[in-house]
Motif scaffolding. Structure first.
Motif, PDB file in Angstrom:
ATOM      1  N   TYR A   1     -31.665 -30.380  -8.906  1.00  0.00           N
ATOM      2  CA  TYR A   1     -30.656 -30.866  -9.842  1.00  0.00           C
ATOM      3  C   TYR A   1     -29.534 -31.563  -9.089  1.00  0.00           C
ATOM      4  CZ  TYR A   1     -27.499 -30.674 -13.875  1.00  0.00           C
ATOM      5  OH  TYR A   1     -26.678 -30.991 -14.938  1.00  0.00           O
TER       6      TYR A   1
ATOM      7  N   ALA B   1     -19.680 -27.612 -19.061  1.00  0.00           N
ATOM      8  CA  ALA B   1     -20.438 -26.773 -18.141  1.00  0.00           C
ATOM      9  C   ALA B   1     -21.613 -26.103 -18.853  1.00  0.00           C
ATOM     10  CB  ALA B   1     -19.514 -25.723 -17.526  1.00  0.00           C
ATOM     11  N   TYR B   2     -21.450 -25.793 -20.149  1.00  0.00           N
ATOM     12  CA  TYR B   2     -22.559 -25.094 -20.811  1.00  0.00           C
ATOM     13  C   TYR B   2     -23.760 -25.989 -21.040  1.00  0.00           C
ATOM     14  CZ  TYR B   2     -20.062 -26.860 -24.937  1.00  0.00           C
ATOM     15  OH  TYR B   2     -19.404 -27.650 -25.849  1.00  0.00           O
TER      16      TYR B   2
ATOM     17  N   MET C   1     -32.900 -26.407  -7.178  1.00  0.00           N
ATOM     18  CA  MET C   1     -33.436 -26.525  -8.527  1.00  0.00           C
ATOM     19  C   MET C   1     -33.743 -27.990  -8.826  1.00  0.00           C
ATOM     20  SD  MET C   1     -30.578 -24.078 -10.335  1.00  0.00           S
ATOM     21  CE  MET C   1     -31.576 -23.419 -11.658  1.00  0.00           C
TER      22      MET C   1
ATOM     23  N   ALA D   1     -19.239 -21.903 -18.832  1.00  0.00           N
ATOM     24  CA  ALA D   1     -20.682 -22.108 -18.723  1.00  0.00           C
ATOM     25  C   ALA D   1     -21.464 -21.474 -19.869  1.00  0.00           C
ATOM     26  CB  ALA D   1     -21.189 -21.568 -17.392  1.00  0.00           C
TER      27      ALA D   1
ATOM     28  N   LEU E   1     -27.672 -26.581  -5.625  1.00  0.00           N
ATOM     29  CA  LEU E   1     -28.345 -27.112  -6.814  1.00  0.00           C
ATOM     30  C   LEU E   1     -29.627 -27.860  -6.448  1.00  0.00           C
ATOM     31  CD1 LEU E   1     -25.250 -28.254  -8.873  1.00  0.00           C
ATOM     32  CD2 LEU E   1     -26.900 -26.510  -9.523  1.00  0.00           C
TER      33      LEU E   1
ATOM     34  N   ARG F   1     -40.325 -34.515 -13.407  1.00  0.00           N
ATOM     35  CA  ARG F   1     -39.360 -33.905 -14.302  1.00  0.00           C
ATOM     36  C   ARG F   1     -39.902 -32.629 -14.961  1.00  0.00           C
ATOM     37  NH1 ARG F   1     -35.593 -37.016 -18.360  1.00  0.00           N
ATOM     38  NH2 ARG F   1     -36.087 -38.775 -17.034  1.00  0.00           N
TER      39      ARG F   1
ATOM     40  N   TYR G   1     -29.208 -19.961 -12.084  1.00  0.00           N
ATOM     41  CA  TYR G   1     -27.915 -20.426 -11.582  1.00  0.00           C
ATOM     42  C   TYR G   1     -26.787 -19.611 -12.204  1.00  0.00           C
ATOM     43  CZ  TYR G   1     -24.171 -23.836 -10.667  1.00  0.00           C
ATOM     44  OH  TYR G   1     -23.024 -24.466 -10.259  1.00  0.00           O
TER      45      TYR G   1
ATOM     46  N   ARG H   1     -25.719 -33.144  -9.826  1.00  0.00           N
ATOM     47  CA  ARG H   1     -24.626 -33.270 -10.793  1.00  0.00           C
ATOM     48  C   ARG H   1     -24.170 -34.717 -10.888  1.00  0.00           C
ATOM     49  NH1 ARG H   1     -21.090 -28.303  -9.294  1.00  0.00           N
ATOM     50  NH2 ARG H   1     -22.035 -26.879 -10.774  1.00  0.00           N
TER      51      ARG H   1
ATOM     52  N   ARG I   1     -38.514 -28.753 -14.790  1.00  0.00           N
ATOM     53  CA  ARG I   1     -38.145 -27.976 -15.976  1.00  0.00           C
ATOM     54  C   ARG I   1     -38.818 -26.609 -15.951  1.00  0.00           C
ATOM     55  NH1 ARG I   1     -38.752 -28.209 -20.807  1.00  0.00           N
ATOM     56  NH2 ARG I   1     -40.333 -29.758 -21.273  1.00  0.00           N
TER      57      ARG I   1
ATOM     58  N   LEU J   1     -30.089 -26.247 -16.628  1.00  0.00           N
ATOM     59  CA  LEU J   1     -30.589 -25.450 -15.510  1.00  0.00           C
ATOM     60  C   LEU J   1     -31.456 -24.284 -15.976  1.00  0.00           C
ATOM     61  CD1 LEU J   1     -27.525 -25.513 -13.109  1.00  0.00           C
ATOM     62  CD2 LEU J   1     -29.684 -26.715 -12.898  1.00  0.00           C
ATOM     63  N   LYS J   2     -31.540 -24.073 -17.308  1.00  0.00           N
ATOM     64  CA  LYS J   2     -32.493 -23.092 -17.812  1.00  0.00           C
ATOM     65  C   LYS J   2     -33.859 -23.732 -17.989  1.00  0.00           C
ATOM     66  CE  LYS J   2     -29.454 -20.075 -20.477  1.00  0.00           C
ATOM     67  NZ  LYS J   2     -28.896 -19.865 -21.821  1.00  0.00           N
ATOM     68  N   GLY J   3     -33.922 -25.048 -17.833  1.00  0.00           N
ATOM     69  CA  GLY J   3     -35.189 -25.740 -17.972  1.00  0.00           C
ATOM     70  C   GLY J   3     -35.432 -26.276 -19.372  1.00  0.00           C
TER      71      GLY J   3
ATOM     72  N   GLU K   1     -24.709 -28.096 -18.733  1.00  0.00           N
ATOM     73  CA  GLU K   1     -25.372 -27.974 -17.428  1.00  0.00           C
ATOM     74  C   GLU K   1     -26.158 -26.665 -17.362  1.00  0.00           C
ATOM     75  OE1 GLU K   1     -23.359 -29.093 -13.543  1.00  0.00           O
ATOM     76  OE2 GLU K   1     -23.575 -26.940 -13.305  1.00  0.00           O
ATOM     77  N   THR K   2     -25.537 -25.575 -17.850  1.00  0.00           N
ATOM     78  CA  THR K   2     -26.237 -24.287 -17.880  1.00  0.00           C
ATOM     79  C   THR K   2     -27.572 -24.427 -18.608  1.00  0.00           C
ATOM     80  OG1 THR K   2     -24.094 -23.202 -17.999  1.00  0.00           O
ATOM     81  CG2 THR K   2     -26.011 -21.859 -18.508  1.00  0.00           C
TER      82      THR K   2
ATOM     83  N   ARG L   1     -36.890 -24.354 -13.301  1.00  0.00           N
ATOM     84  CA  ARG L   1     -35.512 -24.015 -13.642  1.00  0.00           C
ATOM     85  C   ARG L   1     -35.493 -22.905 -14.691  1.00  0.00           C
ATOM     86  NH1 ARG L   1     -33.306 -30.147 -14.537  1.00  0.00           N
ATOM     87  NH2 ARG L   1     -33.354 -30.756 -12.354  1.00  0.00           N
ATOM     88  N   GLY L   2     -34.711 -21.893 -14.439  1.00  0.00           N
ATOM     89  CA  GLY L   2     -34.621 -20.800 -15.400  1.00  0.00           C
ATOM     90  C   GLY L   2     -35.769 -19.820 -15.287  1.00  0.00           C
TER      91      GLY L   2
END
Lengths: 319, 551
Positions: B69, A215-216, B67, B114, B64, B93, B106, B71, B97, A222-224, A218-219, B100-101
C-alpha cells in the motif's frame, strides 16, 4: 430514539411552522400590494359604482387587511381555501386533484432520478478523474444546462413524433389504470429527471470525495475491501447529510418548479393551474397555490434537516 | 523453492525496497522524489521489529509496503516484498486485496480517526474476517469478545455494540488492536499506536499490545519515533533516517551500545543541563484562586487554581489532556475570563477580559503554540511575521524594523536569508523558531508556551528547548510551559504545577515536586514515562498505585 434527537426534531418542526406562518403573511401582503381591485376585476369595465360597492361589501374587502388575513388563515386551517373568482368553483376541490397529479409526476421522476443520480455519483467516485467520471459529469451537466422546454420538445420530437412510443400530451383523467397513467407521464417525468440529475450526482460525488481522504477509508482499504465496497460501505454513510440536503432541494423543485414542463405537456397539475389563474388575475387561487408550494418547500427542507440529524450517529447514540 | 525452505521461519523479507512519490511544488514542474532508498529487512515469524526515526524517515511508508500500500501518490518502484514465500508486488491488485486484512493487518496512529463513525465497533472489528471468509459471523464475534477481554477492555461482551465516539481514545486504540488480531494475521503493522495517547494511557495500551503479541504469536512491525516505547516491545530495532537505513540490531544493542552517531543522539536526547533557580521574594505574575468554566458556567475546567511565576524563571504546568492546562493559559491571557479569582501582574490586577487590557499589558504576555504552521499567516513572509509586533508595539518602520528582524533571526539561530521565505518553505522546527522570534519581538516579560515541542521530532524538540533556555538567560524572560511530557519538564523547569481534572494537585519548586513522597497522581504520572530500559514496562505496571484516567 434518544432525547437529543427528539429535541432537535421538535425544534426544526416548530421553526418550520413559524416560517410557514411568516410566508403566509408575505403571500397575503403581496397580493394586497398588487395593483387592481378584485371587485373591479370581476365586474369588468361595465361596473357601476353601486355594484362595485355591493360586491366589495359582499367579499369583505372593506374590512381592514389584518382581519381579512386572519379570516383567510382560519379558512386555510380548516381546509377552506376560498372560491376562485374566475370560475366560482371551490379552490380546495380543484386543487386536490391537481396536487395529486403533480405529486404523482414528481414521485415517479424522483423514483428514477434519485437512485440514478446517487449510483452515477458513486461510480464517478470509483473512477474519479478517469474517462468514466468525466463522461458521467459531462453528460449530466449538459442535460442540466439545456432549458427544460428544450429537453421537453426534444423528447416529444423523438419519442412522440418520430417513434410514437409515448403520447406528446400527457392527459390524465379519473379511471385511467396505473399503467396508462405511467405511459402518459413518461415524457414529462423523463424531462424532469434529466433536469435534476446532474445537481444530485455532482453533490454525491463531491460529498463522497470529501470523506475519501479520511483515515477510516484507509482502514477499509487495508482490510482488503474492493474499491467500490469502500466507497459504498465506508464513505457513503458519512457523506449522507449533504446528499440528503441536495436531494430534498431537488424534490422540492420537482413539485414547485414543474410549471414549464406541465405547460409543455399540457399536464393537469398545480403548475398549469397556477399559470392559468395568474393570467386571469385570480388572487385567491394564486394565494392558495403559493401557500401550498411554500408548505411543500418548507416540509421537504425540514425532512432533509431531520434526516441529516438522524443520520449522525453522535446524535442518535449519545455518550 | 529451495530459498524459502532454507528460511522456513522467515515471514517477511523486504529486499532493496525503493519508494518514490511525485510532488508538485508551487510554481515549479512536478518532480519525483525518493522516499525510501533501497532498504532491506527480514522478520521471523512471531518476532517484533521496531522501526524508528523522525518524521520523513520513511517508517510508515516501509511498514505499509508490507501490505503493498502506498499512501497518496506514493509508489513502490523497486525491490521485492516477499511475504510467506512470495513476492506480493507481483500478485496484482486482487492478490493484494486477498492478503490485506488476512495475512497482514494495520493498527493506525489515531484509532479515533481510523474507525468509521457511522458503524458499530463490532461490525468494523469482524469486517475483514468475514470478508476473507475465514470464519462465520458468530465465530468471529466470539473471537472478538475474547480479544476485547484479553486487551482488558471494560464490558467486553457489550463494547462492540457501541459507536466509536462512545469509547475513549485509549480504549479505541485497544479495539483497533483487537480488530487487527481478529482475522488471525501473520503480521501486524503498528503505526505509532500510542503516540496520540496520554502518557498514563499509553502505558496501559502498550502493555495490552505486548501481551496480545506474546499470546497470539503474531509478528509485528512496530513503528514509532519514541525509542523508549519501542524498547519495551521489540526484539530488534531498525533506525531509519531520510529513507535510509542507519542501524539495525537487537534491542539491547541499540539502546545500550549504539554504533552510529545518529542512534546515539536519539538515545541521549532528553539530557539538557539546567540548574534550578530559586524563587525570588515577589512573583511577577500570580494566579489567585482562579475558577473558569465553558458553556456559561456549565463545565468547570479550572477549580480554584493558584500559581506564581517569578521573573526570568520557568513554571511548568503538567497534566493529561482535559486537565485544564491550556485553559489556565486562556484565563491568564484573558481569552477566557475567569468566573472567580484574578490574575496579578507586576503588583497590579490584570483586566479579566482581553478587551479590558491596555496594549502594554498585551505586549508583556506573549504566546507560542503547539501547531506552529497554523499560528502563522501562510501568505506572509518570515520578515513580515516577525516585523508585525515591532510595528504594532513599538511603531518601528523600514530599515530600523528590518535590522531588528535580522537580529531576532540571529537569536533563533536562523540566518538573514530566511527573511523572504514563506512558512510553507520551512521545516517544523524552523517554523517554531519563527514563532519564538515573533513572541520575543514584543520584548515580553512572560511567554506562555503551549505544548510547543509536542508536534516535533525528539531531536528537533531538543534544539527548541535549548534555544528557549538560552534566550531566557539573555532576555530574562519568564516562561509558563504547558506540557504533558515529563522529560521536558525535568530539563527546563524551575517550578512545577501538576494538574489533574482542573485542580493543581502538586505545586512547588522542581526539586520538591519531583522528590518523594508523591501523591498518587504524580506518582502515576512519573511512573508512566517510558524509560529506555528493557523490562521497564512490567516493573512500572506492577508498581502502580492508581488506575489511569483513561479507564
Amino acid at each position: 430514539m434518544s432525547s437529543p434527537v427528539v429535541k432537535l426534531v421538535a425544534q426544526r418542526v416548530a421553526l418550520g411552522i413559524l416560517l410557514l406562518l411568516a410566508v403566509s403573511v408575505l403571500i397575503f401582503a403581496g397580493t394586497q400590494i398588487l395593483p387592481g381591485d378584485v371587485a373591479q376585476a370581476i365586474l369588468g369595465q361595465s361596473a357601476t359604482p353601486e355594484s362595485l360597492a355591493n360586491l366589495r361589501e359582499q367579499l369583505g374587502l372593506n374590512q381592514p387587511a389584518y382581519i381579512r388575513y386572519f379570516h383567510w388563515l382560519g379558512g386555510v386551517l380548516t381546509g377552506d381555501l376560498g372560491t376562485a373568482m374566475s370560475s366560482g368553483q371551490d379552490i380546495a376541490t380543484s386543487i386536490k386533484e391537481r396536487l395529486w397529479n403533480t405529486l404523482f409526476l414528481a414521485f415517479w421522476a424522483a423514483i428514477v432520478a434519485i437512485p440514478l443520480a446517487i449510483t452515477l455519483g458513486l461510480i464517478a467516485v470509483r473512477y474519479r478523474n478517469g474517462w468514466v467520471d468525466k463522461m458521467i459529469s459531462g453528460v449530466a451537466l449538459a442535460s442540466t444546462s439545456f432549458p427544460e422546454f428544450f429537453i421537453g420538445y426534444l423528447l416529444v420530437f423523438y419519442f412522440a413524433v418520430q417513434h410514437q412510443w409515448f403520447p406528446a400530451i400527457s392527459t390524465v383523467y379519473a379511471g385511467m389504470s396505473l399503467g396508462e397513467r405511467l405511459q402518459a407521464i413518461a415524457l414529462p417525468a423523463a424531462a424532469l429527471t434529466l433536469v435534476v440529475l446532474a445537481h444530485m450526482m455532482r453533490m454525491t460525488r463531491a460529498a463522497i470525495l470529501n470523506v475519501m481522504q479520511s483515515a477510516y477509508v484507509e482502514t477499509a482499504e487495508l482490510k482488503g475491501l474492493s474499491a467500490f465496497a469502500v466507497i459504498r460501505k465506508h464513505a457513503f454513510p458519512n457523506a449522507i447529510a449533504p446528499i440528503i440536503n441536495v436531494v430534498m432541494l431537488n424534490l422540492a423543485y420537482l413539485v414547485v418548479g414543474v410549471v414549464v414542463v406541465e405547460v409543455i405537456f399540457v399536464y393537469p397539475g398545480m403548475g398549469q393551474y397556477l399559470v392559468d389563474h395568474v393570467t386571469k388575475r385570480d388572487v385567491p387561487v394564486v394565494q392558495a397555490v403559493g401557500l401550498i408550494f411554500a408548505a411543500v418547500y418548507i416540509a421537504l427542507n425540514i425532512i432533509a434537516d431531520i434526516a441529516a440529524i438522524v443520520a449522525n450517529p453522535r446524535l442518535r447514540h449519545p455518550k | 523453492m529451495a530459498d524459502s525452505k532454507a528460511n522456513s521461519g522467515r515471514l517477511l523479507d523486504i529486499r532493496n525496497l525503493r519508494i518514490e512519490a511525485t510532488v508538485y511544488p508551487p510554481g515549479e514542474a512536478p518532480k519525483t522524489i525518493t522516499l525510501v532508498h533501497d532498504v532491506s529487512l527480514t522478520l521471523e515469524k512471531g518476532k517484533v521489529l521496531g522501526l524508528i526515526g523522525e518524521s520523513g524517515a520513511g517508517k510508515s511508508t516501509i511498514g505499509l509496503s508490507s501490505m503493498g500500500y502506498g499512501r497518496g501518490g506514493v509508489r513502490i518502484t523497486g525491490g521485492e516484498v516477499i511475504l510467506n514465500g512470495r513476492d506480493i508486488l507481483k500478485g496484482g491488485r486482487e492478490g493484494l486485496r486477498k492478503l490485506r486484512g488476512r495475512e497482514v493487518c494495520y493498527v493506525a496512529q489515531s484509532a479515533a480517526a481510523a474507525f468509521n463513525p457511522a458503524h458499530r465497533l463490532m461490525d468494523q472489528v469482524v469486517e475483514a474476517t468475514l470478508l476473507h471468509g475465514t470464519a462465520t459471523r458468530a465465530e468471529a464475534e466470539k473471537r472478538a469478545v475474547a480479544l476485547f477481554r484479553k486487551l482488558s477492555l471494560p464490558n467486553p461482551e457489550t463494547i462492540g455494540e457501541r459507536f466509536p465516539h462512545q469509547v475513549s481514545g485509549g480504549q479505541l486504540q485497544r479495539v483497533m488492536t483487537a480488530m487487527a488480531l481478529c482475522s488471525e494475521p501473520d503480521l501486524i503493522v503498528f503505526d505509532e499506536p500510542t503516540t496520540a495517547l496520554d502518557v498514563t494511557t499509553q502505558i496501559d495500551v502498550l502493555a495490552a499490545i505486548k501481551d496480545a503479541i506474546r499470546d497470539t504469536h503474531v509478528a509485528a512491525l512496530y513503528i514509532t519515533h519514541d525509542l523508549a516505547v519501542v524498547a519495551q516491545v521489540a526484539d530488534e530495532i531498525m533506525v531509519l533516517r531520510h529513507g535510509r537505513l542507519v542501524e539495525w540490531g537487537g534491542t539491547r544493542q541499540i539502546i545500550k551500545e549504539p554504533r552510529q552517531e545518529y542512534t546515539n543522539a536519539l538515545v541521549s536526547v532528553h539530557e539538557i543541563e539546567h540548574n534550578e533557580q530559586q524563587p525570588g521574594t515577589t512573583p511577577m505574575l500570580s494566579v489567585k484562586n482562579v475558577t473558569a468554566a465553558y458553556g456559561g458556567g456549565l463545565v468547570k475546567v479550572l477549580k480554584n487554581v493558584s500559581v506564581d511565576i517569578h521573573p526570568g524563571q520557568t513554571l511548568a504546568v503538567v497534566g493529561e489532556s482535559g486537565s485544564g492546562k491550556s485553559t489556565l493559559a486562556r484565563a491568564i491571557t484573558g481569552l477566557l475570563p475567569p468566573e472567580q479569582g484574578s490574575v496579578f501582574f507586576d503588583g497590579r490586577t490584570l483586566g479579566n477580559r482581553l478587551s479590558d487590557r491596555p496594549k502594554e499589558d498585551l505586549r508583556q504576555l506573549q504566546m507560542i503554540y503547539q501547531m506552529a504552521d497554523v499560528a502563522m499567516n501562510p501568505r506572509q513572509t518570515v520578515g513580515t511575521i516577525i516585523g508585525r509586533p515591532l510595528e504594532f508595539y513599538f511603531g518601528m518602520r523600514g530599515r530600523e524594523r528590518d535590522k531588528r528582524v535580522a537580529e531576532l533571526l540571529d537569536q533563533i539561530e536562523m540566518g538573514k536569508g530566511f527573511i523572504d521565505r514563506y512558512p510553507a518553505e520551512l521545516s517544523g522546527g524552523q517554523k517554531q523558531r519563527v514563532c519564538i522570534a515573533r513572541s520575543l519581538a514584543a520584548k515580553p516579560k512572560l511567554i506562555i508556551c503551549d505544548e510547543v515541542t509536542s508536534a516535533l521530532d525528539p531531536l528537533v524538540a531538543h534544539g527548541i528547548l535549548k534555544l528557549l533556555l538560552n534566550l531566557q538567560q539573555i532576555e530574562k524572560v519568564a516562561y509558563l510551559f504547558i506540557t504533558h511530557d515529563l522529560a521536558t519538564v525535568k530539563s527546563i523547569a524551575d517550578s512545577i504545577a501538576v494538574m489533574y481534572r482542573g485542580e493543581v494537585v502538586r505545586y512547588g519548586s522542581k526539586s520538591k515536586v519531583l522528590a518523594p513522597p508523591f501523591d498518587a497522581y504524580t506518582d502515576l504520572l512519573l511512573s508512566s514515562v517510558p524509560e529506555m530500559e528493557i523490562g521497564w514496562l512490567e516493573k512500572a505496571i506492577a508498581g502502580r498505585r492508581m488506575e489511569s484516567a483513561g479507564n
